[in-house]
Design an enzyme around this catalytic site. Structure first.
Site, PDB file in Angstrom:
ATOM      1  N   ASP A   1       0.852  -1.206   0.000  1.00  8.14           N
ATOM      2  CA  ASP A   1       0.000   0.000   0.000  1.00  8.14           C
ATOM      3  C   ASP A   1       0.883   1.251   0.000  1.00  8.14           C
ATOM      4  OD1 ASP A   1      -2.395  -1.514   2.237  1.00  8.14           O
ATOM      5  OD2 ASP A   1      -2.754  -0.898   0.157  1.00  8.14           O
TER       6      ASP A   1
ATOM      7  N   GLU B   1      -5.695   7.452  -0.115  1.00  6.22           N
ATOM      8  CA  GLU B   1      -6.160   6.615   1.003  1.00  6.22           C
ATOM      9  C   GLU B   1      -5.050   6.440   2.026  1.00  6.22           C
ATOM     10  OE1 GLU B   1      -7.067   2.584  -0.049  1.00  6.22           O
ATOM     11  OE2 GLU B   1      -7.537   2.032   2.000  1.00  6.22           O
TER      12      GLU B   1
ATOM     13  N   LEU C   1      -3.677   1.381  -3.948  1.00  2.00           N
ATOM     14  CA  LEU C   1      -3.778  -0.064  -4.119  1.00  2.00           C
ATOM     15  C   LEU C   1      -5.095  -0.531  -3.517  1.00  2.00           C
ATOM     16  CD1 LEU C   1      -2.040  -2.353  -5.334  1.00  2.00           C
ATOM     17  CD2 LEU C   1      -1.552  -3.025  -2.995  1.00  2.00           C
TER      18      LEU C   1
ATOM     19  N   GLU D   1     -12.924   5.933  -4.002  1.00  2.00           N
ATOM     20  CA  GLU D   1     -13.459   4.629  -4.436  1.00  2.00           C
ATOM     21  C   GLU D   1     -14.849   4.822  -5.060  1.00  2.00           C
ATOM     22  OE1 GLU D   1     -12.829   2.770  -0.518  1.00  2.00           O
ATOM     23  OE2 GLU D   1     -11.515   1.296  -1.471  1.00  2.00           O
TER      24      GLU D   1
HETATM   25  P1  AHG Z   1      -8.692  -1.372   0.090  1.00  2.00           P
HETATM   26  O1  AHG Z   1      -7.838  -2.577  -0.125  1.00  2.00           O
HETATM   27  O2  AHG Z   1      -8.262  -0.184  -0.716  1.00  2.00           O
HETATM   28  O3  AHG Z   1      -8.906  -1.056   1.546  1.00  2.00           O
HETATM   29  O4  AHG Z   1     -10.135  -1.691  -0.507  1.00  2.00           O
HETATM   30  C1  AHG Z   1     -10.747  -2.861  -0.118  1.00  2.00           C
HETATM   31  C2  AHG Z   1     -12.218  -2.704  -0.318  1.00  2.00           C
HETATM   32  C3  AHG Z   1     -12.671  -3.042  -1.722  1.00  2.00           C
HETATM   33  O5  AHG Z   1     -11.645  -3.254  -2.631  1.00  2.00           O
HETATM   34  C4  AHG Z   1     -13.476  -4.313  -1.552  1.00  2.00           C
HETATM   35  O6  AHG Z   1     -14.633  -4.276  -2.341  1.00  2.00           O
HETATM   36  C5  AHG Z   1     -13.821  -4.308  -0.089  1.00  2.00           C
HETATM   37  O7  AHG Z   1     -12.811  -3.593   0.589  1.00  2.00           O
HETATM   38  C6  AHG Z   1     -13.871  -5.700   0.479  1.00  2.00           C
HETATM   39  O8  AHG Z   1     -14.312  -5.532   1.799  1.00  2.00           O
HETATM   40  P2  AHG Z   1     -14.490  -6.839   2.726  1.00  2.00           P
HETATM   41  O9  AHG Z   1     -13.097  -7.354   2.939  1.00  2.00           O
HETATM   42  O10 AHG Z   1     -15.145  -6.291   3.978  1.00  2.00           O
HETATM   43  O11 AHG Z   1     -15.380  -7.786   1.978  1.00  2.00           O
HETATM   44 MN    MN Z   2      -9.921   0.295  -1.893  1.00  4.04          MN
HETATM   45 MN    MN Z   3      -6.366   0.720  -0.838  1.00 11.10          MN
END
Ligand code: AHG
Ligand code: MN
Ligand code: MN
Length: 343
Positions: free
Chosen positions: A68, A90, A111, A271
């Site tokens: 990240d 983020e 990421l 997002e």
């Molecule tokens: P990020 O890795 O930037 O934090 O985003 C993760 C988000 C998105 O990509 C995905 O749809 C969602 O988190 C999944 O959430 P859960 O793990 O709660 O299912």
């Molecule tokens: Mn995300």
């Molecule tokens: Mn992210």
């Protein structure tokens, strides 16, 4: 533009001599350059040790992986090189000035899907390009102000999904020469679908209307919705969004009763807003369950929102379930004549 057109030609002919369009094009070039570098970094997998190691927490309290942070550094360096005015990420608590006087600002999830880093699932970089006008924050505005948006997907092939406000187009990295080429233009999403994406393990935390919707999907042909549904959940927004662009469907990440999830998990600035612009440009819809995402006021950089997007009729149907938990199926008087949203 013809299929096979290179990203450079595509952007230069769109921008012409217009200063703001040229600044948007420069920002997209930066994201393409960062994307090529990140495709290589992600592609190294465990050869680069500890990419998935947790190195801290980001502003939203989410675990921050080494990749990240690396992704953030690569994206910010590329944006700075290309003269972008400001960046909000983020992975950073505050926005950062990169080029004083720059005409555009970029909000980014450097990421997305990083919980999947060690599982070799597609991840990506999401971006939202906004105008810099005067002294006010370019980020604390509704998503309808975006000049451009999209995401890079690091999967079996590396894609850039891009909208400049005139439809959504997709480019794929030609690894034989390191250039992105147009592979799909003016993508459209069918208004009806029989495929939904949700993290069903949160069922007990959802509001009644959402539980009813998923119950009725599971009831299939003999249930109120009178059709059999399929379900997918990748846990990587860019991967789920790419599938919906490719074969339709609907994605749901609602707010729920868990602590800190009242407004869901996803962040509106980098997002929900960019994905919403991409999806609307394909004839789809994107809401927080009932309200159009692009109309929502953004008051904090890392503000969260529920997110439902994809096939227009299905998003409307879900909105009716959420707004009227006692209704089931298509029997709502509202639904027959018009959707929840005045079309
Ligand atoms: P990020 O890795 O930037 O934090 O985003 C993760 C988000 C998105 O990509 C995905 O749809 C969602 O988190 C999944 O959430 P859960 O793990 O709660 O299912
Ligand atoms: Mn995300
Ligand atoms: Mn992210």
């Amino acid at each position: 533009m013809a299929i096979g057109t290179g990203l450079t030609e595509y952007l230069e002919s769109w921008a012409g001599g217009d200063a703001v369009r040229k600044a948007v094009a420069e920002a997209v070039f930066a994201l393409a350059e960062a994307g090529i570098e990140l495709a290589g970094v992600c592609g190294q997998g465990a050869i680069n040790p500890d990419q998935g190691a947790i190195v801290g927490n980001n502003s939203g309290g989410d675990a921050q992986k080494a990749l990240d942070v690396r992704s953030h550094e690569i994206v910010v360096a590329a944006l700075r090189r290309r003269g972008v005015g400001m960046v909000a990420s983020e992975e950073a608590d505050e926005a950062e000035v990169l080029t004083p006087g720059g005409l555009v600002a970029v909000a980014t999830d450097p990421l997305d899907g990083s919980s999947n880093i060690d599982t070799n699932v597609s991840v990506g970089t999401i971006f939202s390009i906004l105008p810099v006008e005067g002294e006010a924050s370019p980020f604390l505005v509704p998503g309808s102000r975006q000049l451009a948006a999209g995401f890079v997907v690091y999967g079996p092939h590396t894609d850039i999904v891009l909208t400049l406000g005139e439809g959504t187009d997709i480019f794929t990295l030609d690894r034989s020469n390191g250039a992105f080429v147009l592979v799909a233009e003016k993508v459209s999403i069918a208004p009806e679908t029989a495929e939904y994406a949700v993290n069903a393990s949160n069922y007990r935390h959802w509001a009644a209307g959402l539980r009813n919707y998923v119950d009725d999907c599971l009831a299939g042909k003999d249930g109120p919705l009178e059709k059999n549904y399929n379900m997918r959940w990748v846990g990587s927004l860019v991967a789920d969004a790419s599938r919906i662009l490719s074969r339709g469907g609907v994605f749901l990440y609602p707010g729920d009763a868990r602590k800190g999830y009242t407004h869901g998990r996803l962040r509106i600035l980098y997002e929900a807003n960019p994905v919403a612009m991409v999806i609307e440009q394909c004839g789809g819809k994107a809401t927080d369950g009932t309200q159009r995402i692009l109309d929502i006021d953004v008051t904090e950089l890392h503000q969260r929102t529920g997110l439902v997007f994809g096939a227009a009729s299905e998003v409307e149907r879900i909105g009716l379930y959420i707004a009227n938990p006692e209704r089931r199926g298509e029997d709502s008087p509202l639904f027959g004549s018009r959707g929840l949203f005045m079309s």
